[in-house]
Design a protein around this motif. Structure first.
Motif, short mmCIF file in Angstrom:
data_model
loop_
_atom_site.label_atom_id
_atom_site.label_comp_id
_atom_site.label_asym_id
_atom_site.label_seq_id
_atom_site.Cartn_x
_atom_site.Cartn_y
_atom_site.Cartn_z
N ARG A 44 22.07 0.28 -18.95
CA ARG A 44 21.13 0.22 -20.07
C ARG A 44 20.17 -0.96 -19.91
NH1 ARG A 44 24.24 0.96 -23.94
NH2 ARG A 44 23.48 2.93 -24.72
N ALA A 45 20.69 -2.12 -19.58
CA ALA A 45 19.83 -3.30 -19.42
C ALA A 45 18.81 -3.08 -18.32
CB ALA A 45 20.68 -4.54 -19.12
N TRP A 46 19.23 -2.49 -17.19
CA TRP A 46 18.29 -2.24 -16.09
C TRP A 46 17.25 -1.19 -16.50
CZ3 TRP A 46 18.01 -5.99 -13.04
CH2 TRP A 46 19.13 -6.64 -12.51
N LEU A 47 17.68 -0.15 -17.20
CA LEU A 47 16.73 0.88 -17.63
C LEU A 47 15.72 0.33 -18.64
CD1 LEU A 47 19.17 3.90 -17.88
CD2 LEU A 47 17.32 3.60 -16.21
N LEU A 48 16.17 -0.53 -19.52
CA LEU A 48 15.23 -1.13 -20.47
C LEU A 48 14.23 -2.04 -19.77
CD1 LEU A 48 17.65 -1.83 -23.46
CD2 LEU A 48 15.89 -0.04 -23.29
N LYS A 49 14.68 -2.73 -18.72
CA LYS A 49 13.76 -3.53 -17.92
C LYS A 49 12.75 -2.62 -17.21
CE LYS A 49 15.68 -7.82 -16.60
NZ LYS A 49 16.08 -8.66 -15.49
N ALA A 50 13.23 -1.48 -16.72
CA ALA A 50 12.32 -0.52 -16.07
C ALA A 50 11.28 -0.03 -17.06
CB ALA A 50 13.11 0.65 -15.50
N GLU A 51 11.70 0.28 -18.27
CA GLU A 51 10.77 0.73 -19.30
C GLU A 51 9.66 -0.31 -19.52
OE1 GLU A 51 10.77 2.11 -23.99
OE2 GLU A 51 12.39 0.84 -23.25
N VAL A 52 10.04 -1.56 -19.66
CA VAL A 52 9.07 -2.64 -19.87
C VAL A 52 8.13 -2.75 -18.68
CG1 VAL A 52 8.82 -5.15 -20.11
CG2 VAL A 52 10.52 -3.92 -21.48
N ALA A 53 8.69 -2.68 -17.48
CA ALA A 53 7.86 -2.81 -16.26
C ALA A 53 6.86 -1.66 -16.16
CB ALA A 53 8.75 -2.86 -15.03
N TYR A 54 7.29 -0.44 -16.40
CA TYR A 54 6.38 0.70 -16.32
C TYR A 54 5.30 0.62 -17.40
CZ TYR A 54 9.54 2.93 -12.98
OH TYR A 54 10.30 3.22 -11.88
N LYS A 55 5.67 0.21 -18.59
CA LYS A 55 4.67 0.07 -19.66
C LYS A 55 3.65 -1.01 -19.32
CE LYS A 55 7.15 1.83 -23.66
NZ LYS A 55 7.72 1.49 -24.99
N GLU A 56 4.10 -2.07 -18.67
CA GLU A 56 3.18 -3.13 -18.25
C GLU A 56 2.21 -2.59 -17.19
OE1 GLU A 56 1.54 -6.95 -18.54
OE2 GLU A 56 2.97 -5.93 -19.83
N ALA A 57 2.71 -1.81 -16.26
CA ALA A 57 1.85 -1.20 -15.25
C ALA A 57 0.82 -0.28 -15.89
CB ALA A 57 2.69 -0.43 -14.23
N LEU A 58 1.23 0.46 -16.91
CA LEU A 58 0.33 1.42 -17.56
C LEU A 58 -0.79 0.74 -18.36
CD1 LEU A 58 2.90 4.14 -18.61
CD2 LEU A 58 0.99 4.42 -16.99
N LYS A 59 -0.67 -0.55 -18.61
CA LYS A 59 -1.77 -1.27 -19.27
C LYS A 59 -3.00 -1.32 -18.36
CE LYS A 59 1.01 -4.50 -22.00
NZ LYS A 59 1.31 -5.94 -22.16
N TYR A 60 -2.77 -1.22 -17.05
CA TYR A 60 -3.86 -1.37 -16.09
C TYR A 60 -4.08 -0.12 -15.24
CZ TYR A 60 -3.30 -6.04 -17.69
OH TYR A 60 -3.21 -7.13 -18.52
N TRP A 61 -3.05 0.66 -15.06
CA TRP A 61 -3.21 1.94 -14.36
C TRP A 61 -3.55 2.98 -15.42
CZ3 TRP A 61 1.39 2.21 -10.37
CH2 TRP A 61 1.06 1.43 -9.26
N LEU A 62 -4.82 3.02 -15.78
CA LEU A 62 -5.29 3.89 -16.85
C LEU A 62 -5.64 5.27 -16.31
CD1 LEU A 62 -7.61 1.28 -18.58
CD2 LEU A 62 -5.23 1.85 -19.15
N ALA A 63 -5.48 6.28 -17.15
CA ALA A 63 -5.69 7.67 -16.75
C ALA A 63 -7.10 7.91 -16.23
CB ALA A 63 -5.39 8.60 -17.92
N ASP A 64 -8.08 7.26 -16.82
CA ASP A 64 -9.46 7.51 -16.40
C ASP A 64 -9.89 6.68 -15.20
OD1 ASP A 64 -9.38 5.16 -17.91
OD2 ASP A 64 -11.39 5.46 -18.72
N ARG A 65 -9.10 5.67 -14.82
CA ARG A 65 -9.46 4.81 -13.69
C ARG A 65 -8.67 5.13 -12.43
NH1 ARG A 65 -9.26 -1.15 -14.87
NH2 ARG A 65 -10.44 -1.23 -12.95
#
Length: 168
Positions: free
Chosen positions: A102-123
């Motif tokens: 659970r702790a590792w998966l929650l860290k993965a969630e945070v990491a992916y969400k951080e990446a999605l701040k800059y890897w935008l669908a239109d860019r």
């Protein structure tokens, strides 16, 4: 080309030697690049089945070290890539470590969400889609854990998969 594991170990020696030259203070961008390369090397060694947990943790540490010198304001796509890579490492660690999954998966969630701040669908639609897919897998894996709201996690997974599909 010889033994792949031996070649990876020689690469590790070369990267460590490079770190003696590309120090944090003298050349922070090069230092971050070498740390990123080390992270990739440790990821590869883990994939070859060599001391998997230790190599994944070494990859995690190297990515964190690289992130210290990767500025989100001036290097947003590189910053996102490093977070996406951390997410993958956390998923792999979750699969190894049932008690800490659970702790590792929650860290993965945070990491992916951080990446999605800059890897935008239109860019960068391909990176956006891949990261949404990874996030969907993370939510799916969380849904399988005791104590999680299965329906809510599966709804999150579906939304992430749908977001990924809109970019295909």
């Amino acid at each position: 080309f010889g033994d792949r594991r031996a070649n990876q170990r020689w690469a590790e020696v070369a990267f460590q030697a490079a770190l003696a030259h590309f120090t944090e203070g003298r050349s922070p961008r090069d230092y971050a690049m070498v740390q990123n390369n080390l992270a990739g090397l440790y990821w590869t060694l883990a994939g070859l089945g060599e001391d998997v947990r230790a190599n994944l943790r070494a990859a995690e540490a190297a990515h964190h070290e690289a992130l210290k010198y990767t500025l989100e304001a001036t290097q947003p796509l590189l910053y996102a890539m490093r977070h996406n890579n951390l997410g993958a490492i956390y998923i792999a660690l979750a699969q190894l470590d049932g008690e800490e999954a659970r702790a590792w998966l929650l860290k993965a969630e945070v990491a992916y969400k951080e990446a999605l701040k800059y890897w935008l669908a239109d860019r960068v639609p391909q990176y956006y889609a891949g990261t949404q897919y990874n996030l969907g897998n993370t939510y799916h894996d969380l849904s399988c854990l005791d104590g999680e709201d299965r329906a809510a996690r599966l709804t999150q997974a579906e939304a992430a998969y749908q977001a990924a599909l809109t970019q295909q």
